[in-house]
Design an enzyme around this catalytic site. Structure first.
Site, PDB file in Angstrom:
ATOM      1  N   ASP A   1       5.093 -91.724  21.962  1.00  0.00           N
ATOM      2  CA  ASP A   1       4.984 -90.652  20.975  1.00  0.00           C
ATOM      3  C   ASP A   1       5.439 -89.341  21.615  1.00  0.00           C
ATOM      4  O   ASP A   1       5.107 -89.057  22.774  1.00  0.00           O
ATOM      5  CB  ASP A   1       3.538 -90.539  20.477  1.00  0.00           C
ATOM      6  CG  ASP A   1       3.439 -89.725  19.199  1.00  0.00           C
ATOM      7  OD1 ASP A   1       3.133 -90.313  18.142  1.00  0.00           O
ATOM      8  OD2 ASP A   1       3.679 -88.504  19.246  1.00  0.00           O
TER       9      ASP A   1
ATOM     10  N   ASN B   1      -1.892 -94.543  10.049  1.00  0.00           N
ATOM     11  CA  ASN B   1      -2.166 -93.499   9.067  1.00  0.00           C
ATOM     12  C   ASN B   1      -1.397 -93.855   7.804  1.00  0.00           C
ATOM     13  O   ASN B   1      -0.175 -94.032   7.842  1.00  0.00           O
ATOM     14  CB  ASN B   1      -1.716 -92.134   9.597  1.00  0.00           C
ATOM     15  CG  ASN B   1      -2.514 -91.697  10.808  1.00  0.00           C
ATOM     16  OD1 ASN B   1      -3.718 -91.951  10.895  1.00  0.00           O
ATOM     17  ND2 ASN B   1      -1.863 -91.062  11.766  1.00  0.00           N
TER      18      ASN B   1
ATOM     19  N   VAL C   1       5.340 -89.297   9.156  1.00  0.00           N
ATOM     20  CA  VAL C   1       6.632 -89.992   9.130  1.00  0.00           C
ATOM     21  C   VAL C   1       6.464 -91.217   8.231  1.00  0.00           C
ATOM     22  O   VAL C   1       5.655 -92.108   8.528  1.00  0.00           O
ATOM     23  CB  VAL C   1       7.080 -90.419  10.549  1.00  0.00           C
ATOM     24  CG1 VAL C   1       8.415 -91.157  10.473  1.00  0.00           C
ATOM     25  CG2 VAL C   1       7.203 -89.204  11.475  1.00  0.00           C
TER      26      VAL C   1
ATOM     27  N   HIS D   1       4.259 -97.364  10.992  1.00  0.00           N
ATOM     28  CA  HIS D   1       4.168 -97.480  12.452  1.00  0.00           C
ATOM     29  C   HIS D   1       2.711 -97.619  12.853  1.00  0.00           C
ATOM     30  O   HIS D   1       1.818 -97.140  12.166  1.00  0.00           O
ATOM     31  CB  HIS D   1       4.802 -96.270  13.145  1.00  0.00           C
ATOM     32  CG  HIS D   1       4.298 -94.952  12.630  1.00  0.00           C
ATOM     33  ND1 HIS D   1       4.740 -94.406  11.453  1.00  0.00           N
ATOM     34  CD2 HIS D   1       3.377 -94.091  13.112  1.00  0.00           C
ATOM     35  CE1 HIS D   1       4.112 -93.262  11.232  1.00  0.00           C
ATOM     36  NE2 HIS D   1       3.269 -93.048  12.223  1.00  0.00           N
TER      37      HIS D   1
HETATM   38  P1  5GP Z   1       1.952 -90.256  11.716  1.00  0.00           P
HETATM   39  O1  5GP Z   1       1.289 -88.899  11.707  1.00  0.00           O
HETATM   40  O2  5GP Z   1       3.028 -90.354  10.644  1.00  0.00           O
HETATM   41  O3  5GP Z   1       1.004 -91.394  11.690  1.00  0.00           O
HETATM   42  O4  5GP Z   1       2.649 -90.351  13.120  1.00  0.00           O
HETATM   43  C1  5GP Z   1       3.927 -89.895  13.385  1.00  0.00           C
HETATM   44  C2  5GP Z   1       4.002 -89.740  14.880  1.00  0.00           C
HETATM   45  O5  5GP Z   1       5.362 -89.664  15.234  1.00  0.00           O
HETATM   46  C3  5GP Z   1       3.342 -88.461  15.401  1.00  0.00           C
HETATM   47  O6  5GP Z   1       2.320 -88.813  16.339  1.00  0.00           O
HETATM   48  C4  5GP Z   1       4.491 -87.696  16.045  1.00  0.00           C
HETATM   49  O7  5GP Z   1       4.105 -87.039  17.227  1.00  0.00           O
HETATM   50  C5  5GP Z   1       5.512 -88.774  16.298  1.00  0.00           C
HETATM   51  N1  5GP Z   1       6.902 -88.335  16.247  1.00  0.00           N
HETATM   52  C6  5GP Z   1       7.456 -87.515  15.316  1.00  0.00           C
HETATM   53  N2  5GP Z   1       8.768 -87.337  15.574  1.00  0.00           N
HETATM   54  C7  5GP Z   1       9.037 -88.065  16.692  1.00  0.00           C
HETATM   55  C8  5GP Z   1      10.231 -88.271  17.448  1.00  0.00           C
HETATM   56  O8  5GP Z   1      11.307 -87.770  17.160  1.00  0.00           O
HETATM   57  N3  5GP Z   1      10.128 -89.095  18.528  1.00  0.00           N
HETATM   58  C9  5GP Z   1       8.950 -89.682  18.881  1.00  0.00           C
HETATM   59  N4  5GP Z   1       8.973 -90.459  19.954  1.00  0.00           N
HETATM   60  N5  5GP Z   1       7.806 -89.499  18.190  1.00  0.00           N
HETATM   61  C10 5GP Z   1       7.852 -88.703  17.109  1.00  0.00           C
END
Ligand code: 5GP
Length: 115
Positions: free
Chosen positions: A30, A86, A95, A99
């Site tokens: 992440d 989430n 996103v 995931h």
């Molecule tokens: P969500 O909040 O949708 O469950 O998690 C999305 C995760 O993706 C977040 O923890 C965020 O830090 C991570 N993330 C967002 N953009 C990128 C990226 O460009 N590269 C990586 N490796 N992680 C990302």
């Protein structure tokens, strides 16, 4: 495949180090880790949210869990990690490409679901 940041990472349009890859999914660190180990397991199929998956995704969803266990082992946290999905903006999803978060390497508060 989805046109989110994860779609771009999977297609190689944004360079990223894959900790794991097979024909169905990848695992990456992440970008904004919440713990010493914070890995995302991302299916190549761009399902927006967990609730958007269906019976056809049954095998894929099981596969993601198995990969999460393997990656947790590879990262040295097999004894203590959390697996988080989430689902939806109000649950913190940012996103919209399904995931799994593997979170580990730090103590967790007893009896709490998160944190
Ligand atoms: P969500 O909040 O949708 O469950 O998690 C999305 C995760 O993706 C977040 O923890 C965020 O830090 C991570 N993330 C967002 N953009 C990128 C990226 O460009 N590269 C990586 N490796 N992680 C990302």
């Amino acid at each position: 495949m989805s046109d989110t940041i994860f779609g771009k990472i999977i297609r190689g349009e944004i360079p990223s180090d894959f900790l794991y890859e097979d024909e169905h999914c990848i695992a990456i660190n992440d970008i904004n880790p919440q713990a010493p180990v914070h890995v995302l397991v991302i299916p190549k199929r761009g399902i927006p949210r967990l609730v958007d998956s269906g019976a056809d995704d049954k095998e894929l969803l099981g596969h993601l869990m198995l990969v999460a266990g393997k990656v947790a082992e590879q990262q040295g946290v097999a004894d203590a990690f959390r697996l988080i999905v989430n689902n939806g903006a109000n649950a913190g999803q940012t996103v919209f490409h399904l995931h799994l978060h593997i979170i580990g390497g730090r103590p967790f508060a007893e009896g709490r679901m998160a944190g």
